[in-house]
Design a protein around this motif. Structure first.
Motif, PDB file in Angstrom:
ATOM      1  N   LEU A 420       0.825  -1.200   0.000  1.00  0.00           N
ATOM      2  CA  LEU A 420       0.000   0.000   0.000  1.00  0.00           C
ATOM      3  C   LEU A 420       0.863   1.254   0.000  1.00  0.00           C
ATOM      4  O   LEU A 420       2.011   1.241   0.470  1.00  0.00           O
ATOM      5  CB  LEU A 420      -0.913   0.020   1.237  1.00  0.00           C
ATOM      6  N   TRP A 421       0.275   2.350  -0.508  1.00  0.00           N
ATOM      7  CA  TRP A 421       0.946   3.648  -0.475  1.00  0.00           C
ATOM      8  C   TRP A 421       0.987   4.169   0.959  1.00  0.00           C
ATOM      9  O   TRP A 421       1.972   4.718   1.423  1.00  0.00           O
ATOM     10  CB  TRP A 421       0.166   4.603  -1.375  1.00  0.00           C
ATOM     11  N   GLY A 422      -0.103   3.989   1.682  1.00  0.00           N
ATOM     12  CA  GLY A 422      -0.181   4.413   3.077  1.00  0.00           C
ATOM     13  C   GLY A 422      -0.678   3.275   3.931  1.00  0.00           C
ATOM     14  O   GLY A 422      -0.680   2.109   3.523  1.00  0.00           O
ATOM     15  N   ALA A 423      -1.133   3.602   5.131  1.00  0.00           N
ATOM     16  CA  ALA A 423      -1.584   2.569   6.074  1.00  0.00           C
ATOM     17  C   ALA A 423      -3.035   2.192   5.783  1.00  0.00           C
ATOM     18  O   ALA A 423      -3.872   3.041   5.464  1.00  0.00           O
ATOM     19  CB  ALA A 423      -1.460   3.089   7.495  1.00  0.00           C
ATOM     20  N   LEU A 424      -3.335   0.907   5.914  1.00  0.00           N
ATOM     21  CA  LEU A 424      -4.694   0.422   5.669  1.00  0.00           C
ATOM     22  C   LEU A 424      -5.601   0.669   6.882  1.00  0.00           C
ATOM     23  O   LEU A 424      -6.814   0.745   6.729  1.00  0.00           O
ATOM     24  CB  LEU A 424      -4.647  -1.077   5.359  1.00  0.00           C
ATOM     25  N   ASP A 425      -5.011   0.812   8.060  1.00  0.00           N
ATOM     26  CA  ASP A 425      -5.820   0.905   9.273  1.00  0.00           C
ATOM     27  C   ASP A 425      -5.849   2.313   9.857  1.00  0.00           C
ATOM     28  O   ASP A 425      -6.016   2.498  11.059  1.00  0.00           O
ATOM     29  CB  ASP A 425      -5.316  -0.083  10.326  1.00  0.00           C
ATOM     30  N   ASP A 426      -5.684   3.344   9.033  1.00  0.00           N
ATOM     31  CA  ASP A 426      -5.998   4.708   9.443  1.00  0.00           C
ATOM     32  C   ASP A 426      -6.353   5.497   8.188  1.00  0.00           C
ATOM     33  O   ASP A 426      -6.408   4.963   7.092  1.00  0.00           O
ATOM     34  CB  ASP A 426      -4.875   5.359  10.255  1.00  0.00           C
ATOM     35  N   GLN A 427      -6.616   6.793   8.339  1.00  0.00           N
ATOM     36  CA  GLN A 427      -7.127   7.571   7.219  1.00  0.00           C
ATOM     37  C   GLN A 427      -6.042   8.324   6.457  1.00  0.00           C
ATOM     38  O   GLN A 427      -6.339   9.236   5.696  1.00  0.00           O
ATOM     39  CB  GLN A 427      -8.201   8.545   7.707  1.00  0.00           C
ATOM     40  N   SER A 428      -4.792   7.933   6.655  1.00  0.00           N
ATOM     41  CA  SER A 428      -3.728   8.579   5.898  1.00  0.00           C
ATOM     42  C   SER A 428      -3.485   7.880   4.571  1.00  0.00           C
ATOM     43  O   SER A 428      -2.627   8.284   3.810  1.00  0.00           O
ATOM     44  CB  SER A 428      -2.436   8.577   6.724  1.00  0.00           C
ATOM     45  N   CYS A 429      -4.265   6.821   4.294  1.00  0.00           N
ATOM     46  CA  CYS A 429      -4.068   6.070   3.049  1.00  0.00           C
ATOM     47  C   CYS A 429      -4.963   6.643   1.959  1.00  0.00           C
ATOM     48  O   CYS A 429      -6.160   6.839   2.185  1.00  0.00           O
ATOM     49  CB  CYS A 429      -4.421   4.608   3.266  1.00  0.00           C
TER      50      CYS A 429
END
Length: 429
Positions: A420-429
């Protein structure tokens, strides 16, 4: 045999209870009432459909007139204020423009759940911030080519907290206490429930001013307003809301870990909206079970990942306009109590008010006992339970790359790898 003979005289057969076979007057009126009832029942939905069709036609006509009068961009700004989408601005909806033009912000009528004791203890919070590192954004790689200066004006100007210090009543933090059926260590509950589902979709982008907070939203709104004056307690996308978990407990105190998903609107008219969405807000509070005393409070945006903020801004005058998306790194956004809550009013044994400064000297020093927990769990486990409440897929263990193969070999299972580009378990993705 004689008893079975019909003794009714000829011509008087019992065809009707009335002479000459006529029905009673009452039966005719009953039939008439039934017919009228059926007509009324049938007419009601037809009338409702007619009213709905008329209202839709009127709304469409007002929309077309608005486009002709204001143009597309003007209608976009109008719609951002028209919260009920009736194409009319009430005084309440027009209030943000008044505040913008006059510079005067009237006191907001917050909807409180409790009336707090004015003589209760107070807690001072300090806000700390290091602004977003612009060079962490993808758009910075080409010098923000194609990105208008006005789009990033709110981001570039947000350098420090809106309110560096603020005092809160200890009783305000009652909003974070658990409900009566959630009093054991490890119990989780919603402080601000999510209102999003597969049917509601997501909340609109073309907004500048958050709705008035209600109930337990009031505390979270007050806290996040120390960072920026326009926090949206309910984010546009899932996960939405705030959850909490009891990490530790004894007879008098709770240590409660919480997680909040909210966002900020950094731009104001005439610029188009710019949404700043941290991956999450998290923290903990140690408070008495009656919310009369707060020992410690801490809220922050985690900075342990290379990217922790999602940003989105519009380039047009409608909900379907082009939107730019980027992601970046925020080094610090944090609230910390400067110490335990202390009494606002101090009285001696006779009920006389004591000056907080003894004879004009040093302030009175308060001594607090150490807290010993009778039941507790690790902070990591409490955080995991919050994750599961917000992301049901977290019920499955997600392991670091190196550990995944060891677990797969031990359990004779395959490895499913996700990049993933960002984290799957927060809203920074």
């Amino acid at each position: 045999m004689a008893a079975d003979v019909d003794k009714t005289p000829p011509g008087n057969e019992r065809v009707s209870s009335r002479p000459n076979g006529h029905r009673s007057p009452g039966s005719g009126s009953r039939l008439s009432r039934r017919l009228w009832t059926l007509l009324v029942v049938a007419a009601v939905p037809l009338l409702a459909c007619g009213i709905k069709h008329y209202q839709d036609a009127q709304l469409l006509q007002r929309h077309e007139e608005s486009v002709r009068t204001l143009g597309a961009e003007g209608l976009f700004l109008f719609s951002s204020l028209d919260t009920n989408h009736d194409l009319y601005l009430s005084p309440e909806e027009f209030k943000p423009i008044v505040e913008k033009l006059t510079g005067i912000t009237p006191p907001v009528d917050f909807e409180e759940e409790e009336i707090y004791d004015p003589d209760g203890e107070t807690l001072t919070l300090e806000a700390k911030m290091q602004p977003l590192q612009l060079d962490s954004m993808t758009k910075s790689k080409d010098g923000f080519l194609g990105v208008s200066h006005s789009s990033l004006s709110g981001l570039r100007s947000w350098k420090s907290p809106a309110v560096p210090f603020s005092a809160f009543s200890a009783g305000q933090f009652r909003a974070l206490l658990p409900p009566k059926n959630k009093v054991e260590v490890g119990d989780t509950w919603w402080v601000v429930p999510s209102e999003l589902n597969i049917f509601t979709g997501y909340l609109p982008n073309n907004r500048y001013h958050p709705p008035t907070p209600k109930g337990k939203e009031v505390l979270i709104h007050s806290l996040l307003s120390m960072f920026h004056p326009r926090p949206f307690i309910k984010s546009r996308f899932a996960p939405q809301g705030a959850v909490a978990c009891i990490r530790a407990s004894n007879d008098f105190y709770y240590d409660i870990v919480f997680r909040i998903h909210a966002e900020f609107q950094l731009n104001d008219v005439p610029d188009f909206p710019f949404w700043f969405t941290p991956g999450k807000f998290t923290g903990n509070i140690v408070l008495s079970k009656d919310a009369s005393h707060v020992r410690n409070f801490h809220l922050y945006v985690p900075n342990d990942r290379s990217l922790n903020v999602d940003m989105e801004w519009l380039y047009g005058a409608s909900e379907s306009s082009n939107m730019e998306v980027d992601i970046g790194y925020l080094p610090q956004l944090e609230l910390q109590s400067t110490g335990p809550s202390t009494p606002s009013v101090i009285m001696d044994e006779k009920g006389n008010v004591i000056d907080r400064r003894e004879g004009g000297g040093e302030p009175i020093q308060f001594v607090f006992e150490d807290i010993h927990w009778s039941s507790e769990m690790s902070r990591q486990e409490a955080d995991r339970r919050l994750e599961v409440a917000l992301y049901p897929f977290k019920k499955v263990s997600y392991l670091p790359f190196s550990e995944a193969f060891e677990r797969a070999e031990a359990e004779n299972k395959l490895v499913h790898s996700i990049l993933l580009w960002g984290a799957l378990d927060d809203q920074s993705c």
